[in-house]
Design a protein around this motif. Structure first.
Motif, PDB file in Angstrom:
ATOM      1  N   GLU A  11       0.830  -1.198   0.000  1.00 55.34           N
ATOM      2  CA  GLU A  11       0.000   0.000   0.000  1.00 55.34           C
ATOM      3  C   GLU A  11       0.868   1.253   0.000  1.00 55.34           C
ATOM      4  O   GLU A  11       0.594   2.211  -0.729  1.00 55.34           O
ATOM      5  N   ARG A  14       2.366   1.712  -3.432  1.00 54.73           N
ATOM      6  CA  ARG A  14       1.327   2.155  -4.366  1.00 54.73           C
ATOM      7  C   ARG A  14       1.054   3.657  -4.183  1.00 54.73           C
ATOM      8  O   ARG A  14       0.974   4.404  -5.158  1.00 54.73           O
ATOM      9  N   GLN A  15       0.916   4.096  -2.932  1.00 50.95           N
ATOM     10  CA  GLN A  15       0.650   5.509  -2.679  1.00 50.95           C
ATOM     11  C   GLN A  15       1.821   6.384  -3.126  1.00 50.95           C
ATOM     12  O   GLN A  15       1.609   7.486  -3.648  1.00 50.95           O
ATOM     13  N   HIS A  18       1.801   6.458  -7.067  1.00 49.23           N
ATOM     14  CA  HIS A  18       0.707   7.277  -7.612  1.00 49.23           C
ATOM     15  C   HIS A  18       0.748   8.702  -7.079  1.00 49.23           C
ATOM     16  O   HIS A  18      -0.134   9.497  -7.394  1.00 49.23           O
ATOM     17  N   GLN A  19       1.718   8.980  -6.257  1.00 46.07           N
ATOM     18  CA  GLN A  19       1.910  10.287  -5.628  1.00 46.07           C
ATOM     19  C   GLN A  19       0.699  10.724  -4.805  1.00 46.07           C
ATOM     20  O   GLN A  19       0.437  11.910  -4.647  1.00 46.07           O
ATOM     21  N   THR A  20      -0.010   9.745  -4.286  1.00 43.70           N
ATOM     22  CA  THR A  20      -1.052  10.013  -3.300  1.00 43.70           C
ATOM     23  C   THR A  20      -0.372  10.427  -2.005  1.00 43.70           C
ATOM     24  O   THR A  20      -0.908  11.190  -1.223  1.00 43.70           O
ATOM     25  N   TRP A  21       0.816   9.890  -1.808  1.00 43.57           N
ATOM     26  CA  TRP A  21       1.629  10.201  -0.641  1.00 43.57           C
ATOM     27  C   TRP A  21       2.964  10.737  -1.131  1.00 43.57           C
ATOM     28  O   TRP A  21       3.708  10.049  -1.822  1.00 43.57           O
ATOM     29  N   ARG A  77       0.492  10.343   6.831  1.00 48.93           N
ATOM     30  CA  ARG A  77       0.629   9.001   6.252  1.00 48.93           C
ATOM     31  C   ARG A  77       1.775   8.183   6.836  1.00 48.93           C
ATOM     32  O   ARG A  77       1.631   6.989   7.051  1.00 48.93           O
TER      33      ARG A  77
END
Length: 136
Positions: A11, A14-15, A18-21, A77
């Motif tokens: 996870e 992945r974050q 995807h530059q979610t984090w 995060r």
């Protein structure tokens, strides 16, 4: 334990991908320090497996303490990742390597050899993920 850490690491990866984090400079510093401390606590499998169980358990507890200290220095995060990791490693806190003597152990149990290996592998996986976070 290892399965939960694998899922957390996936996870996190992945974050990050995807530059979610996007870790802050402070996050990267804490992640790098934690990765270094995890390696110091639980190094190569060959080295750990030659140690007595009491030392292996001490090293695992040291790794857990390093994660808890890192958690105290971050928010967001990285804190969530570290908190979930500490929770996954929580069984280590209920392990004992010494004989019970009179039978009173406050609920501590002696883990099987495989459980030491699994916990050490989980710490190594966390170390790798934290090292990657430090370089993002």
């Amino acid at each position: 334990m290892r399965t939960v850490i694998e899922e957390l690491a996936e996870e996190a990866e992945r974050q990050l991908r995807h530059q979610t984090w996007v870790p802050t400079p402070a996050d990267r510093t804490v992640a790098e320090k934690a990765a270094t401390e995890l390696y110091a606590a639980v190094g190569a499998p060959e080295a750990q497996q030659t140690l007595p169980e009491v030392d292996r358990l001490a090293h695992l507890r040291e790794a857990l303490a390093s994660l808890a200290i890192a958690l105290a220095h971050v928010h967001g995060r990285l804190a969530w990742f570290l908190g979930a990791s500490v929770t996954a490693l929580n069984p280590i806190l209920h392990w004992r390597a010494l004989p019970s003597g009179d039978g009173l152990t406050f609920g501590a149990v002696q883990p099987a050899h495989e459980q030491y290996v699994e916990a050490e592998d989980a710490v190594r996986l966390l170390r790798g993920t934290l090292a990657r976070i430090a370089t993002v």
